[in-house]
Design a protein around this motif. Sequence first.
Motif, PDB file in Angstrom:
ATOM      1  N   ALA A 107       0.579  -1.078   0.026  1.00  0.00           N
ATOM      2  CA  ALA A 107       0.007  -0.503  -0.061  1.00  0.00           C
ATOM      3  C   ALA A 107       0.899   1.113  -0.160  1.00  0.00           C
ATOM      4  N   VAL A 108       1.940   1.544   1.064  1.00  0.00           N
ATOM      5  CA  VAL A 108       2.763   2.475   0.558  1.00  0.00           C
ATOM      6  C   VAL A 108       3.470   2.629  -0.879  1.00  0.00           C
ATOM      7  N   ALA A 109       3.243   1.133  -1.216  1.00  0.00           N
ATOM      8  CA  ALA A 109       4.232   2.095  -2.523  1.00  0.00           C
ATOM      9  C   ALA A 109       3.406   1.902  -3.812  1.00  0.00           C
ATOM     10  N   ALA A 110       2.447   1.146  -3.393  1.00  0.00           N
ATOM     11  CA  ALA A 110       1.465   2.296  -4.140  1.00  0.00           C
ATOM     12  C   ALA A 110       0.799   3.608  -4.275  1.00  0.00           C
ATOM     13  N   SER A 111       1.902   4.188  -2.675  1.00  0.00           N
ATOM     14  CA  SER A 111       1.486   5.242  -2.557  1.00  0.00           C
ATOM     15  C   SER A 111       1.888   6.604  -3.094  1.00  0.00           C
ATOM     16  N   SER A 112       3.280   5.644  -3.216  1.00  0.00           N
ATOM     17  CA  SER A 112       4.389   6.760  -4.442  1.00  0.00           C
ATOM     18  C   SER A 112       4.020   6.601  -5.590  1.00  0.00           C
ATOM     19  N   ILE A 171      -1.148  -3.712  -7.268  1.00  0.00           N
ATOM     20  CA  ILE A 171       0.133  -3.597  -6.374  1.00  0.00           C
ATOM     21  C   ILE A 171      -0.612  -3.794  -4.688  1.00  0.00           C
ATOM     22  N   MET A 172      -1.561  -3.825  -4.848  1.00  0.00           N
ATOM     23  CA  MET A 172      -2.320  -4.266  -3.893  1.00  0.00           C
ATOM     24  C   MET A 172      -2.315  -5.908  -4.096  1.00  0.00           C
ATOM     25  N   ARG A 173      -2.750  -6.762  -5.156  1.00  0.00           N
ATOM     26  CA  ARG A 173      -3.000  -7.737  -5.497  1.00  0.00           C
ATOM     27  C   ARG A 173      -1.423  -8.576  -5.420  1.00  0.00           C
TER      28      ARG A 173
END
Length: 535
Positions: A377-382, A408-410
């Motif tokens: 989740a943090v990676a996707a927010s970047s 990404i969350m998959r």
Amino acid sequence: MEGKQDYIFLKKRHISYLRRSLSILPSSTANYDTSRMTVLFFSLSGLDILHALDDVPEQEIQEIVEWIYSLQLTSEDGYPCGGFRGGHCVTNVAAEATPQDSYNIGHSNKIKQQTSNQYNDHQMSSVCQTNGILSKNSNTELDVRINEGDSSIPQKLLKMCNGNKKKINLSSDTNNAKGLSNTNTVYSKSDGKPPFSNLSSNQEDIHLQFSSVYASQSPLDTGHIAMTYTALASLLLLGDDLARVDKEAVLQHVASLQCPDGSFLSNAGGSENDLRFVYCAAVICHILADSSAINIDAAVTYITDCLGYAGALGQGALQESHGGSTYCGVAALHLLGALKKNAGNVSASKDNDATATNETDNATVTSNVAANDSSAAVAASSYDSEADTELHGLLSPRELDSLVRWLIMRQQDTCDTTPEAVNAREGGLQGRPNKPADTCYTFWVGAALKLLGCEHLLDLNSLLQFVLSTQDPVTGGLAKHSSSGADGLHTYLGLSGMAVLGLLPLQDAMPVDPALNMTCRAVKHLRDLNLRSRR
């Protein structure tokens, strides 16, 4: 295996598995008989990824090419729409031993048997129809069951077949337009009904009834859009120049399957319509370098309408977001020219990036991927959606950010340790929430992220180890889960996904085009053909 040890990539065993698939399949795959074309594509493309397709003997290559072309429906054979079948078992064959003894297939697809003094009652009663194929239980010359790999069809039957073809001319502005470049041909669109339902009674008679040994053109004997895609892709993999492809009939086939809402049916006999077949249509037209068979505006609108509240694409409007559907939609947008990936669209810091490298020890697959300490989740927010708002008028920055985040969350960052667990390692990709990770989504989700320029936001090392945990150490091949048996679909999509994401060194895996799902070598061959056609 137990523990966190790294798995070894069993390249030679996978090559052996795929080579066997070209020659023989286990009985458990009998339900794939109508889609053998796709099974063939999995084997050929998998071998090409592993640099092993050139090792297949030239004679075998030519036999495969001829088999593919034998499944083509052409306008010269009287088919109003072309394309490719998935296998010979889906054709209907009316068999007769002499010109006087015929078996006609009518509108109800029933056999009208005409008795003949040449055969006794026992022989005649043993003729039956199964799955649209006439067969004979006794060993007489009536035994003309046509099946895969059966080369014992009497020559006189084939001659009779060739001598009784009836043609239905396609309505177009050009004749015999079989070039790779765009033409002025106007292809008729579908009204949502099977195309054959619009034929006149006279055309139906021509279409459905033949009194000779000929593959009858019943509503069930049609091309399939997915089989057409995999047939064309397989021909490119084999180095064919596509000269024998009836391009006008194929494009007519594609056009006839598009529905008013922009979606596509799979075949002329009627089927579900969803994003899978939109993608197949986009690939076919890309290969043939002619997009005139698609109403692009309607197709793009349909794709965007499939965007669900969760952030990704479903099979249709208002349906659950799914990894496979999302790939089909994103890839179709790319092929239709509606998706333009901007460079530098990700602002993630180097400390949080998961960077894959191609350096791998020959004995074991080791991790040279930088550790990603943050969660998915943090990676996707970047991801900086503002830098890629040109998706491109189709999705707002918020929608695009939600799409990348959903993908990404998959990735699962934990692994079920209960005795009922289906996977031995974490890091795999799932198709939708609350489902176990599945090898095939290494491609579906991974390639979608690759097209969006965000694949590095995955924990690539964990994903690699998950895929390798599904290998069969004895037979080769990849499975759906660590606890499942290997099969062709998951073997290919696992290999293709690893190749798209660069998880394997180049000496082990050839790069794969994420939009066309073909090796870059096959794509280069396609481009060479298109360049030659314009000279």
